[in-house]
Design an enzyme around this catalytic site. Structure first.
Site, short mmCIF file in Angstrom:
data_model
loop_
_atom_site.label_atom_id
_atom_site.label_comp_id
_atom_site.label_asym_id
_atom_site.label_seq_id
_atom_site.Cartn_x
_atom_site.Cartn_y
_atom_site.Cartn_z
N ALA A 91 3.14 1.70 7.92
CA ALA A 91 4.06 0.67 8.42
C ALA A 91 3.42 -0.06 9.59
CB ALA A 91 5.37 1.31 8.85
N LYS A 137 -4.25 -3.32 16.54
CA LYS A 137 -4.75 -2.20 15.74
C LYS A 137 -5.83 -1.42 16.50
CE LYS A 137 -2.58 -2.31 11.68
NZ LYS A 137 -1.89 -1.13 11.11
N GLY A 182 -4.92 -23.61 -14.78
CA GLY A 182 -6.11 -24.38 -15.11
C GLY A 182 -6.46 -25.43 -14.09
N TYR A 228 -3.38 -9.42 16.09
CA TYR A 228 -3.19 -8.32 15.14
C TYR A 228 -4.34 -7.33 15.25
CZ TYR A 228 -2.95 -5.90 10.63
OH TYR A 228 -2.91 -4.94 9.64
N VAL A 281 0.83 -1.21 0.00
CA VAL A 281 0.00 0.00 0.00
C VAL A 281 0.87 1.25 0.00
CG1 VAL A 281 -1.72 1.33 1.31
CG2 VAL A 281 -1.95 -1.16 1.10
#
Length: 316
Positions: free
Chosen positions: A70, A145, A190, A141, A12
């Site tokens: 980051a 956050k 495939g 995680y 990002v």
């Protein structure tokens, strides 16, 4: 207006740095642990390791806004003895240390790239997450956050520095790695996939759409001290995603109509319940607040984004 982008060599961050470097309204400063990826004309600086003792003084000189992308990212098989401790060091302590230094340096706005994992791990079809829902993170995680978001809001109240929080869903686009790239590899070869009968709905966001929203939030007055969800605003089942990805690759998807319930049962027996949730479960977001408050809409359609992703995949 000088913008500091952290994590500027990441998926990002690099897309954002490329966008800002072409925008005459802004002067980019790209902070990364790998400055060699930037051409000489880019103002780049070596980023310290994320943590409470990181010194960002020089990087913040003459900066008006910070985009903090980051992070210690989520991994499927974390080998840390205590993952939450490690996530907190980088994603909470590191983020808040940078933000405090930014406020002291006179930075006006701090944009934090968070995660939809703050909301939770999945939704029932037709019941999407909203930006102002009660957080319900399910892993270390997501917890880290959430805690970083809470600390940033408190810091904004104390210092007057504006904070903007953006929670992306799964991000894809040219150069995408991990499971998304694996699916493209399966389609190109495939390989028949037992994913022809999923009835789930998942929100995704093209990196170009995410970057467009971040850029909008740099100086939009209505973005100050708000939390936004972001997606392409078109939710797809795994079956639909593979079909449209196959079309973008020019290789029709070979999908077997195995019931999702059987896939989930088999995955549980093999200890792969989390993978089955990602393939068969739903995770939808409502970006109504983002649209209304910022007068923003995703500029790139899903099919155009998939074509861009496929071209880069074939070329690389």
């Amino acid at each position: 207006m000088r913008i500091l982008v952290t994590g500027a060599s990441g998926f990002v961050g690099r897309a954002l740095a490329e966008r800002l470097s072409r925008d005459v309204r802004y002067q980019l400063r790209a902070a990364s642990r790998n400055v060699s990826v930037f051409p000489p004309e880019i103002d780049s600086c070596f980023a310290p390791s994320l943590g409470s003792n990181a010194d960002w003084h020089q990087a913040l000189n003459d900066v008006s806004a910070v985009v903090h992308s980051a992070a210690r990212v989520h991994v499927m098989n974390d080998t840390a003895d205590d993952p939450l401790v490690e996530f907190r060091k980088a994603n909470v302590d590191g983020t808040l240390s940078l933000a405090r230094q930014a406020a002291a340096a006179g930075v006006k706005r701090f944009i934090f790239i968070s995660s939809i994992k703050v909301n939770g791990e999945g939704t029932k079809p037709g019941h999407p997450y909203r930006a102002d829902d009660m957080p319900d993170p399910q892993d270390s995680y997501g917890v880290s956050k959430m805690e970083a978001e809470q600390g940033l809001r408190a810091l904004a109240s104390e210092t007057g520095m504006e904070v903007v929080i953006i929670r992306p869903v799964l991000v894809y686009g040219p150069g995408v790695k991990a499971n998304f790239r694996s699916m493209m590899s399966w389609l190109r070869k495939g390989i028949p996939l037992p994913l022809g009968a999923t009835g789930n709905k998942r929100s995704l966001v093209a990196v170009d759409n995410l970057v467009d929203l971040i850029t909008t939030c740099i100086d939009h007055p209505a973005a100050a001290n708000q939390t936004f969800l972001v997606s392409d605003d078109e939710d797809l089942s795994t079956t639909q995603l593979l079909q449209r990805m196959g079309k973008a690759l020019g290789r029709p998807a070979r999908l077997l109509p195995v019931p999702a319930s059987l896939l989930q049962a088999g995955a549980a027996m093999l200890g792969r319940r989390a993978i089955a949730q990602r393939l068969c479960g739903s995770l939808q977001v409502d970006i109504g607040k983002t649209r209304e408050l910022l007068a923003w809409a995703p500029p790139v359609s899903v099919d155009d984004a998939l074509r861009n992703t496929a071209r880069a995949f074939e070329a690389g």
